[in-house]
Design a protein around this motif. Structure first.
Motif, PDB file in Angstrom:
ATOM      1  N   LYS A   4      17.701  32.997  34.783  1.00  0.00           N
ATOM      2  CA  LYS A   4      18.260  32.924  36.127  1.00  0.00           C
ATOM      3  C   LYS A   4      18.531  34.335  36.638  1.00  0.00           C
ATOM      4  N   SER A   5      18.295  34.553  37.923  1.00  0.00           N
ATOM      5  CA  SER A   5      18.600  35.837  38.533  1.00  0.00           C
ATOM      6  C   SER A   5      20.055  35.855  38.994  1.00  0.00           C
ATOM      7  N   PHE A   6      20.726  36.961  38.741  1.00  0.00           N
ATOM      8  CA  PHE A   6      22.100  37.153  39.183  1.00  0.00           C
ATOM      9  C   PHE A   6      22.180  38.059  40.399  1.00  0.00           C
ATOM     10  N   MET A   9      24.388  36.964  43.309  1.00  0.00           N
ATOM     11  CA  MET A   9      25.720  36.430  43.014  1.00  0.00           C
ATOM     12  C   MET A   9      26.806  37.347  43.564  1.00  0.00           C
ATOM     13  N   CYS A  11      29.409  38.634  42.436  1.00  0.00           N
ATOM     14  CA  CYS A  11      30.172  39.079  41.270  1.00  0.00           C
ATOM     15  C   CYS A  11      29.546  40.382  40.779  1.00  0.00           C
ATOM     16  N   ALA A  14      27.938  40.137  37.283  1.00  0.00           N
ATOM     17  CA  ALA A  14      26.641  39.458  37.281  1.00  0.00           C
ATOM     18  C   ALA A  14      25.543  40.367  37.837  1.00  0.00           C
ATOM     19  N   ARG A  15      25.820  41.063  38.930  1.00  0.00           N
ATOM     20  CA  ARG A  15      24.810  41.947  39.523  1.00  0.00           C
ATOM     21  C   ARG A  15      24.495  43.125  38.597  1.00  0.00           C
ATOM     22  N   LEU A  17      24.606  42.945  35.316  1.00  0.00           N
ATOM     23  CA  LEU A  17      23.766  42.367  34.267  1.00  0.00           C
ATOM     24  C   LEU A  17      22.329  42.181  34.734  1.00  0.00           C
ATOM     25  N   GLU A  18      22.149  41.922  36.017  1.00  0.00           N
ATOM     26  CA  GLU A  18      20.801  41.798  36.577  1.00  0.00           C
ATOM     27  C   GLU A  18      20.005  43.081  36.347  1.00  0.00           C
ATOM     28  N   GLY A  21      21.255  44.048  31.894  1.00  0.00           N
ATOM     29  CA  GLY A  21      21.781  43.037  30.993  1.00  0.00           C
ATOM     30  C   GLY A  21      20.956  42.755  29.752  1.00  0.00           C
TER      31      GLY A  21
END
Length: 162
Positions: A4-6, A9, A11, A14-15, A17-18, A21
């Protein structure tokens, strides 16, 4: 299986980690912090496949964490260097290493230490600090939303009794 793409998001974790990550990405950044520059150096130090290394280096360059340069001194081999954005990840890796030293210790002990280049002294543990420099105990830290929660209403349970 597609991950899944973050990217969209709301957050910052999360971004982040995109962009960095993948465990391979973080280990490539670690190697770059330790001085690796060339593809073969990363490959040798990490024991990573050529395809995976190529993919991760391309992603790190595309996100601006690393840059690809012509080799120094007229070398035919390209070099990969951390950008300011990539170097800004050093405290993140330091905190992750310190956590690992405490909670995921290897039987043979620590292999790396972050040190001050000028003094060669090991850097003390990264800790959150108040504006006056005082360390904040972790039990006094909370993560709170700055915006209203915008989750799907169907996921929220009503507090009313049926």
């Amino acid at each position: 299986m597609k991950t899944k793409s973050f990217a969209e998001m709301d957050c910052s974790i999360a971004r982040s980690l995109e962009q960095v990550g993948s465990w391979w990405s973080l280990l490539i950044i670690r190697e770059a912090l330790m001085g690796s520059r060339r593809f073969r150096e990363f490959e040798k130090q990490l024991g990573i496949s050529k395809n995976t290394l190529t993919s991760r280096l391309n992603e790190l360059v595309a996100t601006g964490v690393m840059e690809k340069r012509d080799g120094e001194g007229g070398s035919a081999y390209a070099e990969y260097r951390l950008t300011p954005k990539g170097r800004a990840l050093a405290p993140v890796l330091m905190a992750l290493a310190q956590w690992g030293d405490r909670w995921a210790e290897h039987e043979s002990g620590r292999r790396y230490a972050f040190v001050d280049r000028r003094t060669d002294a090991e850097i003390s543990e990264i800790r959150p600090r108040r504006e006056n420099g005082e360390a904040i105990p972790l039990r006094e830290i909370a993560l709170k939303p700055l915006k209203p929660d915008v989750r799907d209403p169907s996921e929220t349970r009503s507090k009313e009794k049926p």
